[in-house]
Design an enzyme around this catalytic site. Structure first.
Site, PDB file in Angstrom:
ATOM      1  CE1 TYR A   1      -3.780   0.504   4.027  1.00  0.00           C
ATOM      2  CE2 TYR A   1      -5.180  -1.368   4.509  1.00  0.00           C
ATOM      3  CZ  TYR A   1      -4.530  -0.580   3.599  1.00  0.00           C
ATOM      4  OH  TYR A   1      -4.611  -0.860   2.258  1.00  0.00           O
TER       5      TYR A   1
ATOM      6  CB  SER B   1      -0.861  -0.007   1.277  1.00  0.00           C
ATOM      7  OG  SER B   1      -1.363   1.273   1.584  1.00  0.00           O
TER       8      SER B   1
HETATM    9  P1  NAP Z   1     -11.972  -4.744  -0.528  1.00  0.00           P
HETATM   10  O1  NAP Z   1     -12.784  -4.253  -1.656  1.00  0.00           O
HETATM   11  O2  NAP Z   1     -12.329  -4.360   0.883  1.00  0.00           O
HETATM   12  O3  NAP Z   1     -11.897  -6.366  -0.612  1.00  0.00           O
HETATM   13  C1  NAP Z   1     -11.150  -7.026   0.368  1.00  0.00           C
HETATM   14  C2  NAP Z   1     -11.380  -8.495   0.176  1.00  0.00           C
HETATM   15  O4  NAP Z   1     -10.685  -9.193   1.214  1.00  0.00           O
HETATM   16  C3  NAP Z   1     -12.857  -8.875   0.273  1.00  0.00           C
HETATM   17  O5  NAP Z   1     -13.160  -9.883  -0.670  1.00  0.00           O
HETATM   18  C4  NAP Z   1     -12.938  -9.443   1.685  1.00  0.00           C
HETATM   19  O6  NAP Z   1     -13.936 -10.412   1.859  1.00  0.00           O
HETATM   20  C5  NAP Z   1     -11.589 -10.124   1.791  1.00  0.00           C
HETATM   21  N1  NAP Z   1     -11.249 -10.420   3.185  1.00  0.00           N
HETATM   22  C6  NAP Z   1     -11.191  -9.541   4.217  1.00  0.00           C
HETATM   23  N2  NAP Z   1     -10.863 -10.192   5.344  1.00  0.00           N
HETATM   24  C7  NAP Z   1     -10.713 -11.511   5.017  1.00  0.00           C
HETATM   25  C8  NAP Z   1     -10.391 -12.687   5.749  1.00  0.00           C
HETATM   26  N3  NAP Z   1     -10.140 -12.661   7.073  1.00  0.00           N
HETATM   27  N4  NAP Z   1     -10.327 -13.867   5.079  1.00  0.00           N
HETATM   28  C9  NAP Z   1     -10.592 -13.920   3.755  1.00  0.00           C
HETATM   29  N5  NAP Z   1     -10.922 -12.842   2.996  1.00  0.00           N
HETATM   30  C10 NAP Z   1     -10.968 -11.652   3.646  1.00  0.00           C
HETATM   31  O7  NAP Z   1     -10.469  -4.333  -0.717  1.00  0.00           O
HETATM   32  P2  NAP Z   1      -9.648  -3.887  -2.021  1.00  0.00           P
HETATM   33  O8  NAP Z   1      -9.717  -2.407  -2.155  1.00  0.00           O
HETATM   34  O9  NAP Z   1     -10.004  -4.778  -3.162  1.00  0.00           O
HETATM   35  O10 NAP Z   1      -8.188  -4.217  -1.490  1.00  0.00           O
HETATM   36  C11 NAP Z   1      -7.600  -5.496  -1.666  1.00  0.00           C
HETATM   37  C12 NAP Z   1      -6.215  -5.411  -1.073  1.00  0.00           C
HETATM   38  O11 NAP Z   1      -5.533  -4.275  -1.640  1.00  0.00           O
HETATM   39  C13 NAP Z   1      -6.209  -5.185   0.436  1.00  0.00           C
HETATM   40  O12 NAP Z   1      -5.107  -5.870   1.002  1.00  0.00           O
HETATM   41  C14 NAP Z   1      -5.991  -3.676   0.567  1.00  0.00           C
HETATM   42  O13 NAP Z   1      -5.388  -3.340   1.800  1.00  0.00           O
HETATM   43  C15 NAP Z   1      -5.069  -3.418  -0.576  1.00  0.00           C
HETATM   44  N6  NAP Z   1      -5.032  -2.056  -1.090  1.00  0.00           N
HETATM   45  C16 NAP Z   1      -6.159  -1.431  -1.482  1.00  0.00           C
HETATM   46  C17 NAP Z   1      -6.055  -0.141  -2.023  1.00  0.00           C
HETATM   47  C18 NAP Z   1      -7.240   0.644  -2.479  1.00  0.00           C
HETATM   48  O14 NAP Z   1      -7.090   1.867  -2.677  1.00  0.00           O
HETATM   49  N7  NAP Z   1      -8.408   0.026  -2.675  1.00  0.00           N
HETATM   50  C19 NAP Z   1      -4.806   0.454  -2.151  1.00  0.00           C
HETATM   51  C20 NAP Z   1      -3.679  -0.225  -1.681  1.00  0.00           C
HETATM   52  C21 NAP Z   1      -3.795  -1.492  -1.166  1.00  0.00           C
HETATM   53  P3  NAP Z   1     -15.380  -9.978   2.416  1.00  0.00           P
HETATM   54  O15 NAP Z   1     -16.061  -9.362   1.275  1.00  0.00           O
HETATM   55  O16 NAP Z   1     -16.001 -11.272   2.871  1.00  0.00           O
HETATM   56  O17 NAP Z   1     -15.141  -9.018   3.557  1.00  0.00           O
HETATM   57  C1  GCO Z   2      -6.939   5.229   3.244  1.00  0.00           C
HETATM   58  C2  GCO Z   2      -7.049   4.303   2.081  1.00  0.00           C
HETATM   59  C3  GCO Z   2      -5.681   3.782   1.712  1.00  0.00           C
HETATM   60  C4  GCO Z   2      -5.800   2.839   0.544  1.00  0.00           C
HETATM   61  C5  GCO Z   2      -4.492   2.297   0.141  1.00  0.00           C
HETATM   62  C6  GCO Z   2      -3.551   3.354  -0.365  1.00  0.00           C
HETATM   63  O1  GCO Z   2      -7.856   5.246   4.081  1.00  0.00           O
HETATM   64  O2  GCO Z   2      -5.938   5.962   3.288  1.00  0.00           O
HETATM   65  O3  GCO Z   2      -7.933   3.240   2.362  1.00  0.00           O
HETATM   66  O4  GCO Z   2      -5.105   3.152   2.801  1.00  0.00           O
HETATM   67  O5  GCO Z   2      -6.612   1.753   0.876  1.00  0.00           O
HETATM   68  O6  GCO Z   2      -3.907   1.499   1.113  1.00  0.00           O
HETATM   69  O7  GCO Z   2      -2.441   2.698  -0.940  1.00  0.00           O
END
Ligand code: NAP
Ligand code: GCO
Length: 265
Positions: free
Chosen positions: A158, A145
Protein backbone atom coordinates in the site's frame (compact mmCIF):
# COMPACT_ATOMS: atom_id res chain seq x y z
CA UNK A 1 -15.82 34.17 -4.72
CA UNK A 2 -18.71 31.67 -4.57
CA UNK A 3 -18.44 31.03 -8.33
CA UNK A 4 -14.79 29.96 -7.91
CA UNK A 5 -16.01 26.85 -6.06
CA UNK A 6 -18.97 26.23 -8.33
CA UNK A 7 -19.02 22.89 -10.21
CA UNK A 8 -22.23 23.56 -12.15
CA UNK A 9 -22.12 22.02 -15.64
CA UNK A 10 -19.19 19.75 -14.74
CA UNK A 11 -19.24 15.94 -15.08
CA UNK A 12 -17.30 14.23 -12.30
CA UNK A 13 -16.25 10.55 -12.29
CA UNK A 14 -15.35 9.32 -8.82
CA UNK A 15 -14.08 5.74 -8.89
CA UNK A 16 -15.16 3.27 -6.20
CA UNK A 17 -17.67 5.74 -4.78
CA UNK A 18 -20.60 3.59 -3.58
CA UNK A 19 -19.65 4.52 -0.02
CA UNK A 20 -16.71 5.74 2.07
CA UNK A 21 -14.45 8.60 1.07
CA UNK A 22 -15.52 8.46 -2.59
CA UNK A 23 -19.18 8.82 -1.67
CA UNK A 24 -18.49 11.82 0.59
CA UNK A 25 -16.46 13.54 -2.14
CA UNK A 26 -19.15 12.82 -4.76
CA UNK A 27 -21.86 14.19 -2.45
CA UNK A 28 -19.87 17.39 -1.97
CA UNK A 29 -19.37 17.73 -5.73
CA UNK A 30 -23.12 17.29 -6.26
CA UNK A 31 -23.83 19.97 -3.67
CA UNK A 32 -21.46 22.23 -5.63
CA UNK A 33 -23.49 21.54 -8.80
CA UNK A 34 -21.60 18.72 -10.54
CA UNK A 35 -23.17 15.72 -12.29
CA UNK A 36 -22.00 12.58 -10.48
CA UNK A 37 -20.74 9.43 -12.17
CA UNK A 38 -19.32 6.56 -10.13
CA UNK A 39 -18.39 2.92 -10.57
CA UNK A 40 -17.97 -0.15 -8.47
CA UNK A 41 -16.93 -3.72 -9.18
CA UNK A 42 -20.30 -5.31 -8.49
CA UNK A 43 -23.81 -4.33 -9.66
CA UNK A 44 -24.97 -4.97 -6.09
CA UNK A 45 -22.70 -2.17 -4.81
CA UNK A 46 -23.60 0.12 -7.71
CA UNK A 47 -27.29 -0.37 -6.87
CA UNK A 48 -26.63 0.28 -3.16
CA UNK A 49 -24.64 3.36 -4.11
CA UNK A 50 -27.42 4.67 -6.38
CA UNK A 51 -29.89 4.25 -3.52
CA UNK A 52 -27.55 6.11 -1.14
CA UNK A 53 -27.15 8.98 -3.60
CA UNK A 54 -30.91 9.08 -4.17
CA UNK A 55 -31.45 9.28 -0.41
CA UNK A 56 -29.31 12.42 -0.51
CA UNK A 57 -31.36 13.83 -3.39
CA UNK A 58 -28.56 13.16 -5.88
CA UNK A 59 -29.35 11.61 -9.31
CA UNK A 60 -26.03 9.85 -9.84
CA UNK A 61 -24.98 7.68 -12.77
CA UNK A 62 -23.57 4.33 -11.61
CA UNK A 63 -21.68 1.78 -13.67
CA UNK A 64 -20.05 -1.59 -13.03
CA UNK A 65 -16.34 -1.36 -13.82
CA UNK A 66 -13.17 -2.86 -12.38
CA UNK A 67 -10.67 0.00 -12.55
CA UNK A 68 -7.77 -2.42 -13.07
CA UNK A 69 -9.28 -3.56 -16.39
CA UNK A 70 -8.10 -1.12 -19.07
CA UNK A 71 -10.65 -2.25 -21.68
CA UNK A 72 -13.46 -1.90 -19.12
CA UNK A 73 -12.26 1.58 -18.12
CA UNK A 74 -12.03 2.73 -21.74
CA UNK A 75 -15.52 1.37 -22.38
CA UNK A 76 -16.79 3.13 -19.23
CA UNK A 77 -15.36 6.49 -20.34
CA UNK A 78 -16.86 6.07 -23.84
CA UNK A 79 -20.26 5.19 -22.36
CA UNK A 80 -20.16 8.13 -19.93
CA UNK A 81 -19.23 10.51 -22.76
CA UNK A 82 -22.21 9.23 -24.77
CA UNK A 83 -24.76 9.01 -21.94
CA UNK A 84 -23.70 11.86 -19.62
CA UNK A 85 -20.98 14.01 -21.14
CA UNK A 86 -17.21 14.51 -21.32
CA UNK A 87 -15.58 13.91 -17.92
CA UNK A 88 -14.32 17.24 -16.53
CA UNK A 89 -13.21 15.91 -13.13
CA UNK A 90 -11.70 12.50 -12.36
CA UNK A 91 -11.18 11.38 -8.77
CA UNK A 92 -9.04 8.23 -8.55
CA UNK A 93 -10.51 7.06 -5.26
CA UNK A 94 -10.95 3.28 -5.66
CA UNK A 95 -8.41 1.49 -3.53
CA UNK A 96 -7.62 -1.55 -1.44
CA UNK A 97 -5.17 -2.37 1.33
CA UNK A 98 -3.70 -5.68 2.52
CA UNK A 99 -2.20 -5.56 6.00
CA UNK A 100 0.36 -8.42 5.91
CA UNK A 101 3.97 -8.48 7.20
CA UNK A 102 6.08 -8.05 4.06
CA UNK A 103 8.03 -11.26 4.55
CA UNK A 104 4.71 -13.14 4.63
CA UNK A 105 3.11 -11.32 1.67
CA UNK A 106 3.04 -13.16 -1.64
CA UNK A 107 4.11 -11.39 -4.81
CA UNK A 108 0.58 -11.88 -6.12
CA UNK A 109 -0.86 -10.06 -3.08
CA UNK A 110 1.68 -7.25 -3.52
CA UNK A 111 0.81 -6.96 -7.23
CA UNK A 112 -2.94 -6.89 -6.49
CA UNK A 113 -2.56 -3.81 -4.26
CA UNK A 114 -0.28 -2.07 -6.77
CA UNK A 115 -2.78 -2.91 -9.52
CA UNK A 116 -5.73 -1.20 -7.83
CA UNK A 117 -3.93 1.63 -6.01
CA UNK A 118 -1.38 2.66 -8.66
CA UNK A 119 -1.92 1.00 -12.05
CA UNK A 120 -5.65 1.80 -12.03
CA UNK A 121 -5.19 5.56 -11.44
CA UNK A 122 -2.79 5.51 -14.44
CA UNK A 123 -5.37 3.62 -16.56
CA UNK A 124 -8.23 5.96 -15.55
CA UNK A 125 -6.21 9.17 -16.02
CA UNK A 126 -4.97 7.96 -19.42
CA UNK A 127 -8.57 7.26 -20.44
CA UNK A 128 -9.91 10.74 -19.61
CA UNK A 129 -6.97 12.97 -20.62
CA UNK A 130 -7.54 12.98 -24.43
CA UNK A 131 -11.09 14.39 -24.08
CA UNK A 132 -9.94 16.83 -21.40
CA UNK A 133 -7.31 18.13 -23.85
CA UNK A 134 -9.94 18.49 -26.59
CA UNK A 135 -12.27 20.27 -24.18
CA UNK A 136 -9.59 22.73 -23.07
CA UNK A 137 -8.80 21.39 -19.64
CA UNK A 138 -9.82 19.25 -16.68
CA UNK A 139 -9.12 18.21 -13.12
CA UNK A 140 -7.58 14.95 -11.89
CA UNK A 141 -7.50 14.25 -8.16
CA UNK A 142 -5.63 11.19 -6.88
CA UNK A 143 -6.48 9.95 -3.39
CA UNK A 144 -3.09 9.45 -1.81
CA UNK A 145 -2.42 8.69 1.86
CA UNK A 146 -0.25 9.20 4.94
CA UNK A 147 1.55 6.27 3.34
CA UNK A 148 2.53 8.51 0.45
CA UNK A 149 4.99 9.95 3.03
CA UNK A 150 5.29 7.43 5.88
CA UNK A 151 5.71 3.68 6.26
CA UNK A 152 4.48 1.34 8.92
CA UNK A 153 4.45 -2.38 9.63
CA UNK A 154 2.33 -4.62 7.35
CA UNK A 155 1.45 -2.06 4.64
CA UNK A 156 4.45 -2.38 2.28
CA UNK A 157 2.41 -2.79 -0.92
CA UNK A 158 0.00 0.00 0.00
CA UNK A 159 2.81 2.43 0.89
CA UNK A 160 4.67 1.59 -2.33
CA UNK A 161 1.48 2.22 -4.31
CA UNK A 162 0.54 5.45 -2.54
CA UNK A 163 4.12 6.73 -2.74
CA UNK A 164 4.05 6.00 -6.45
CA UNK A 165 0.66 7.68 -6.74
CA UNK A 166 2.16 10.89 -5.31
CA UNK A 167 4.81 10.86 -8.06
CA UNK A 168 2.27 9.89 -10.75
CA UNK A 169 0.27 12.95 -9.60
CA UNK A 170 3.33 15.17 -10.03
CA UNK A 171 4.12 13.65 -13.42
CA UNK A 172 0.62 14.08 -14.82
CA UNK A 173 0.76 17.69 -13.59
CA UNK A 174 4.11 18.14 -15.36
CA UNK A 175 3.10 16.48 -18.64
CA UNK A 176 -0.40 17.95 -19.05
CA UNK A 177 -0.31 21.32 -17.29
CA UNK A 178 0.08 23.08 -20.62
CA UNK A 179 -3.37 21.72 -21.63
CA UNK A 180 -4.98 23.38 -18.60
CA UNK A 181 -5.26 20.02 -16.81
CA UNK A 182 -4.50 20.27 -13.11
CA UNK A 183 -3.58 17.03 -11.37
CA UNK A 184 -3.35 17.10 -7.57
CA UNK A 185 -3.59 14.65 -4.71
CA UNK A 186 -5.52 14.52 -1.49
CA UNK A 187 -3.72 12.73 1.34
CA UNK A 188 -6.32 11.79 3.94
CA UNK A 189 -5.13 11.01 7.44
CA UNK A 190 -6.86 8.21 9.31
CA UNK A 191 -10.51 8.31 8.27
CA UNK A 192 -13.37 6.27 9.74
CA UNK A 193 -14.52 4.12 6.81
CA UNK A 194 -14.93 0.36 6.19
CA UNK A 195 -11.27 0.26 5.10
CA UNK A 196 -10.08 1.24 8.57
CA UNK A 197 -12.83 -0.47 10.56
CA UNK A 198 -10.49 -3.30 11.68
CA UNK A 199 -8.17 -0.67 13.24
CA UNK A 200 -11.01 0.76 15.32
CA UNK A 201 -12.68 -2.42 16.55
CA UNK A 202 -13.46 -2.36 20.29
CA UNK A 203 -11.53 -4.95 22.29
CA UNK A 204 -13.31 -7.80 24.12
CA UNK A 205 -13.17 -5.75 27.35
CA UNK A 206 -14.78 -2.78 25.57
CA UNK A 207 -11.53 -0.79 25.44
CA UNK A 208 -10.25 0.98 22.36
CA UNK A 209 -8.23 -0.98 19.77
CA UNK A 210 -4.54 -0.25 20.50
CA UNK A 211 -4.16 1.22 16.99
CA UNK A 212 -7.17 3.46 17.61
CA UNK A 213 -5.50 4.87 20.75
CA UNK A 214 -2.22 5.19 18.82
CA UNK A 215 -3.82 7.27 16.06
CA UNK A 216 -5.58 9.51 18.57
CA UNK A 217 -2.16 10.18 20.19
CA UNK A 218 -0.55 10.82 16.79
CA UNK A 219 -3.23 13.25 15.61
CA UNK A 220 -3.19 16.84 16.98
CA UNK A 221 -6.96 16.96 16.34
CA UNK A 222 -7.12 13.95 18.71
CA UNK A 223 -9.75 12.25 16.59
CA UNK A 224 -10.18 10.07 13.49
CA UNK A 225 -11.24 11.98 10.40
CA UNK A 226 -14.67 11.59 8.86
CA UNK A 227 -15.16 11.24 5.10
CA UNK A 228 -16.95 14.61 5.21
CA UNK A 229 -13.68 16.25 6.35
CA UNK A 230 -12.45 15.70 2.78
CA UNK A 231 -15.41 17.43 1.11
CA UNK A 232 -14.11 21.02 1.14
CA UNK A 233 -10.54 20.17 0.05
CA UNK A 234 -11.93 18.02 -2.77
CA UNK A 235 -14.28 20.76 -4.04
CA UNK A 236 -11.36 23.21 -3.90
CA UNK A 237 -9.16 20.94 -6.04
CA UNK A 238 -12.04 20.21 -8.46
CA UNK A 239 -12.96 23.88 -8.92
CA UNK A 240 -11.58 26.95 -10.68
CA UNK A 241 -10.29 28.08 -7.29
CA UNK A 242 -7.31 25.74 -7.80
CA UNK A 243 -6.54 26.50 -11.47
CA UNK A 244 -2.94 27.41 -10.59
CA UNK A 245 -2.45 24.57 -8.10
CA UNK A 246 -0.77 21.65 -9.88
CA UNK A 247 1.20 18.63 -8.70
CA UNK A 248 0.33 19.29 -5.07
CA UNK A 249 -0.72 16.72 -2.48
CA UNK A 250 -3.08 18.35 0.00
CA UNK A 251 -2.85 16.43 3.28
CA UNK A 252 -6.12 16.39 5.19
CA UNK A 253 -4.84 14.63 8.28
CA UNK A 254 -5.73 16.69 11.35
CA UNK A 255 -2.02 17.50 11.63
CA UNK A 256 -0.51 13.99 11.80
CA UNK A 257 2.39 14.77 9.45
CA UNK A 258 3.31 17.84 11.52
CA UNK A 259 3.28 16.12 14.91
CA UNK A 260 5.74 13.86 16.78
CA UNK A 261 2.85 12.47 18.83
CA UNK A 262 1.51 12.93 22.34
CA UNK A 263 3.81 11.73 25.13
CA UNK A 264 2.35 8.55 26.69
CA UNK A 265 1.02 9.22 30.23
P1 NAP B 1 -13.18 1.63 1.24
O1 NAP B 1 -14.21 1.97 2.25
O2 NAP B 1 -12.48 0.30 1.30
O3 NAP B 1 -13.84 1.79 -0.24
C1 NAP B 1 -13.02 1.53 -1.34
C2 NAP B 1 -13.90 1.58 -2.56
O4 NAP B 1 -13.10 1.25 -3.69
C3 NAP B 1 -15.05 0.58 -2.49
O5 NAP B 1 -16.21 1.15 -3.05
C4 NAP B 1 -14.53 -0.54 -3.38
O6 NAP B 1 -15.54 -1.28 -4.02
C5 NAP B 1 -13.79 0.26 -4.44
N1 NAP B 1 -12.87 -0.59 -5.20
C6 NAP B 1 -11.88 -1.38 -4.71
N2 NAP B 1 -11.27 -2.02 -5.72
C7 NAP B 1 -11.89 -1.63 -6.88
C8 NAP B 1 -11.73 -1.95 -8.25
N3 NAP B 1 -10.78 -2.81 -8.68
N4 NAP B 1 -12.55 -1.35 -9.16
C9 NAP B 1 -13.51 -0.50 -8.75
N5 NAP B 1 -13.74 -0.16 -7.45
C10 NAP B 1 -12.92 -0.73 -6.54
O7 NAP B 1 -12.06 2.72 1.22
P2 NAP B 1 -12.03 4.23 1.75
O8 NAP B 1 -11.55 4.24 3.16
O9 NAP B 1 -13.30 4.91 1.37
O10 NAP B 1 -10.83 4.76 0.87
C11 NAP B 1 -11.03 5.31 -0.42
C12 NAP B 1 -9.67 5.74 -0.93
O11 NAP B 1 -9.05 6.57 0.07
C13 NAP B 1 -8.71 4.57 -1.15
O12 NAP B 1 -7.89 4.86 -2.26
C14 NAP B 1 -7.87 4.56 0.12
O13 NAP B 1 -6.60 3.98 -0.10
C15 NAP B 1 -7.76 6.02 0.41
N6 NAP B 1 -7.47 6.39 1.79
C16 NAP B 1 -8.24 5.96 2.80
C17 NAP B 1 -7.94 6.40 4.10
C18 NAP B 1 -8.73 5.97 5.30
O14 NAP B 1 -8.23 6.18 6.42
N7 NAP B 1 -9.92 5.40 5.14
C19 NAP B 1 -6.88 7.28 4.31
C20 NAP B 1 -6.09 7.65 3.22
C21 NAP B 1 -6.40 7.22 1.95
P3 NAP B 1 -16.07 -2.64 -3.35
O15 NAP B 1 -16.96 -2.22 -2.27
O16 NAP B 1 -16.78 -3.35 -4.48
O17 NAP B 1 -14.86 -3.40 -2.87
C1 GCO C 1 -3.37 1.61 7.77
C2 GCO C 1 -4.49 2.46 7.29
C3 GCO C 1 -3.94 3.64 6.51
C4 GCO C 1 -5.08 4.49 6.01
C5 GCO C 1 -4.60 5.65 5.25
C6 GCO C 1 -3.78 6.61 6.07
O1 GCO C 1 -3.53 0.38 7.82
O2 GCO C 1 -2.33 2.19 8.13
O3 GCO C 1 -5.39 1.72 6.50
O4 GCO C 1 -3.16 3.18 5.45
O5 GCO C 1 -5.91 3.75 5.17
O6 GCO C 1 -3.95 5.30 4.07
O7 GCO C 1 -3.59 7.78 5.31
Amino acid sequence: MENMFNLKGKVALITGASYGIGFAIAKAFAQAGATIVFNDIKQEFVDKGLASYEAEGIKAHGYVCDVTDEDAVNALVATVEKEVGVIDILVNNAGIIKRIPMHEMTAAEFRQVIDVDLNAPFICAKAVIPSMIKKGGGKIINICSMMSELGRETVSAYAAAKGGLKMLTRNIASEYGEYNIQCNGIGPGYIATPQTAPLRERQADGSRHPFDSFIIAKTPAARWGNPEDLAGPAVFLASEASNFVNGHVLYVDGGILAYIGKQPK
